[in-house]
Write a protein that holds these residues in place. Structure first.
Motif, PDB file in Angstrom:
ATOM      1  N   ASP A 295       0.859  -1.180   0.000  1.00 36.49           N
ATOM      2  CA  ASP A 295       0.000   0.000   0.000  1.00 36.49           C
ATOM      3  C   ASP A 295       0.902   1.239   0.000  1.00 36.49           C
ATOM      4  O   ASP A 295       2.091   1.164  -0.321  1.00 36.49           O
ATOM      5  N   SER A 296       0.317   2.365   0.416  1.00 39.43           N
ATOM      6  CA  SER A 296       1.043   3.621   0.399  1.00 39.43           C
ATOM      7  C   SER A 296       2.306   3.558   1.273  1.00 39.43           C
ATOM      8  O   SER A 296       3.393   3.975   0.858  1.00 39.43           O
ATOM      9  N   MET A 297       2.163   3.022   2.478  1.00 36.04           N
ATOM     10  CA  MET A 297       3.319   2.900   3.376  1.00 36.04           C
ATOM     11  C   MET A 297       4.343   1.932   2.788  1.00 36.04           C
ATOM     12  O   MET A 297       5.549   2.179   2.832  1.00 36.04           O
TER      13      MET A 297
ATOM     14  N   PHE B   5       4.881   1.350  -0.305  1.00 39.97           N
ATOM     15  CA  PHE B   5       5.545   2.022  -1.432  1.00 39.97           C
ATOM     16  C   PHE B   5       6.646   2.947  -0.896  1.00 39.97           C
ATOM     17  O   PHE B   5       7.779   2.954  -1.401  1.00 39.97           O
ATOM     18  N   ALA B   6       6.334   3.704   0.143  1.00 39.87           N
ATOM     19  CA  ALA B   6       7.327   4.624   0.713  1.00 39.87           C
ATOM     20  C   ALA B   6       8.535   3.834   1.248  1.00 39.87           C
ATOM     21  O   ALA B   6       9.687   4.225   1.039  1.00 39.87           O
ATOM     22  N   LEU B   7       8.260   2.729   1.914  1.00 38.52           N
ATOM     23  CA  LEU B   7       9.352   1.906   2.455  1.00 38.52           C
ATOM     24  C   LEU B   7      10.175   1.259   1.334  1.00 38.52           C
ATOM     25  O   LEU B   7      11.396   1.158   1.422  1.00 38.52           O
TER      26      LEU B   7
ATOM     27  N   LEU C 178      10.685   2.503  -1.630  1.00 37.37           N
ATOM     28  CA  LEU C 178      11.563   3.532  -2.203  1.00 37.37           C
ATOM     29  C   LEU C 178      12.796   3.743  -1.323  1.00 37.37           C
ATOM     30  O   LEU C 178      13.913   3.863  -1.820  1.00 37.37           O
ATOM     31  N   ASP C 179      12.583   3.781  -0.003  1.00 37.54           N
ATOM     32  CA  ASP C 179      13.725   3.918   0.916  1.00 37.54           C
ATOM     33  C   ASP C 179      14.721   2.764   0.697  1.00 37.54           C
ATOM     34  O   ASP C 179      15.924   2.966   0.641  1.00 37.54           O
TER      35      ASP C 179
END
Lengths: 83, 329
Positions: free
Chosen positions: A36-38, A40-42, A44-45
């Motif tokens: 999900d959104s979280m 996706f952010a993780l 990318l990191d």
């Protein structure tokens, strides 16, 4: 390329809350709700740290992130020395 | 029964008098019979939702059995307090003001948040710069989930916008959520002191899409507008005589130092459009039929349906009460 894909498989399996028995390199990871959104952010990191790449806003399109195949290609584009 | 034809008027309340009567009867019963409390406390923000909840509750149990609590902090808009005070006066509800800046300082709300902001935008100085965060979809029609971006407003008004790494995103959100949770603590202090119930003010979108802070503004003993679309909340506001200034005000988060609408933080659509799309999604309307009414393509409608589905799923955690079925003996 295979090494990168293996790293990506390992990361996805380790970090999703969904069942990954049927995960393939062309599975649409966001359409299938694997991240999900979280997530996706993780992701990318992870990519930026692990593969020493920088994802610009203009890079954040479906064709670069929709599947493990797509992400591996994106990494190759960003850091050809790695693959 | 077949569904009514989809139209822009589909959420118009047909019999306002009956609806308000049903809502106020239920509020009265929930406070006195279900919760066995003498009255109600409500946190007032000066926004449309808390204003309508206050007006409904005052009508339900009488303003003399209510307490409104305004809880500004250093990032709050000064208009919020003035509007809340004015409205409470109009409905005869007693209000008190509790400034929560000191409590938030004690929690490290500002220092934790500002440190995370500086890690992303080094030139950020909370004394001279303002900040806000918001979600951004990567391209129209994209199936990628939205990501949070940080906006720092320079003293000259220019903006620096950067995608937030996950750690800083989580830190800023977690630190900012001290605001909503501190407010809920204070509201419960007054409720317990008076033996009153707490009126929670989330509307249907906030509940269903998870736009609230768990145990913060998502707290309370009853949610009188928790099943109402935002446009319906506005219709009730007009009917009950909520001041035009509150009705005309753009809904904001009133959480970050830079001004920010709810639309840019979370919803991505004006509330009237969001209401209709959400209604269509919930009631299974054909994307082509909805698209025709909304001036959008069936694909766009379909994409929004998927986005709503994802939002419902990812925010289920927020709506889930503590799990308590550990029955093994």
């Amino acid at each position: 390329m295979d090494t990168v894909k293996n790293e990506l498989f390992a990361y996805v399996k380790e970090n999703t809350f969904k069942e990954t028995d049927t995960l393939q390199s062309d599975t649409k990871i966001f359409v299938e709700g694997i991240f999900d959104s979280m997530g996706f952010a993780l992701l990318l990191d992870f990519l930026e740290t692990k593969f020493q790449i920088q994802a610009e806003d203009s890079d954040l399109v479906e064709e670069n992130f929709e599947s493990i195949d797509a992400i591996a290609e994106f990494i190759q584009k960003k850091n050809p020395a790695l693959v | 029964m077949s569904k009514p034809e989809f139209s822009r008027d589909i959420l118009k309340i047909q019999d306002m008098e009956t609806l308000v009567d049903q809502l106020t009867t239920r509020i009265r019963e929930d406070i006195t019979i279900r919760h066995k409390r003498y009255g109600a406390v409500i946190g007032l923000s000066g926004g449309i939702d808390s204003s309508v909840c206050m007006a409904l509750t005052a009508k339900a149990i009488g303003p003399d059995k209510m307490l409104g609590v305004m809880m500004p902090e250093k990032d709050s808009s000064p208009d919020s307090e003035e509007l809340a005070r004015e409205l409470a006066g109009k409905f005869g509800v007693k209000v008190i003001k509790e400034v929560i800046t000191g409590a938030l300082d004690g929690f490290g709300c500002y220092t934790r948040r500002d440190q995370a902001v500086k890690e992303v935008v080094q030139e950020y100085d909370p004394a001279t710069h303002k900040m806000k965060i918001g979600i951004k979809h990567e391209g129209k029609g994209s199936k990628l989930p939205p990501l949070f971006h940080l906006t720092v407003v320079n003293p000259d008004g220019s903006e620096i916008v950067k995608r937030l790494p996950s750690l800083q995103m989580r830190t800023i959100i977690a630190a900012s959520n001290f605001k909503q949770r501190s407010r809920m603590s204070l509201v419960y202090y007054h409720a317990e002191q008076l033996h009153y119930a707490v009126i929670g003010t989330p509307n249907k979108h906030e509940v269903d899409q998870g736009f609230f802070v768990k145990f913060g503004d998502g707290g309370g003993d009853l949610f009188p507008i928790g099943r109402l679309y935002k446009t319906q909340v506005y219709q009730i506001a007009e009917y009950l005589g909520v001041s035009q200034e509150i009705i005309d005000r753009t809904p904001t988060t009133d959480t970050y130092s830079a001004e920010q609408t709810q639309e840019e933080f979370f919803y991505e659509f004006p509330h009237d459009v969001m209401d209709l799309l959400w209604y269509a999604y919930e009631n299974g309307y054909d994307p082509a039929e909805v698209g025709q009414v909304m001036g959008m393509t069936a694909d766009e409608i379909e994409r929004n349906y998927r986005n709503f589905e994802r939002r419902s799923e990812t925010t289920e955690y927020l709506r889930t009460p503590p799990i308590n079925d550990y029955i093994f003996i």
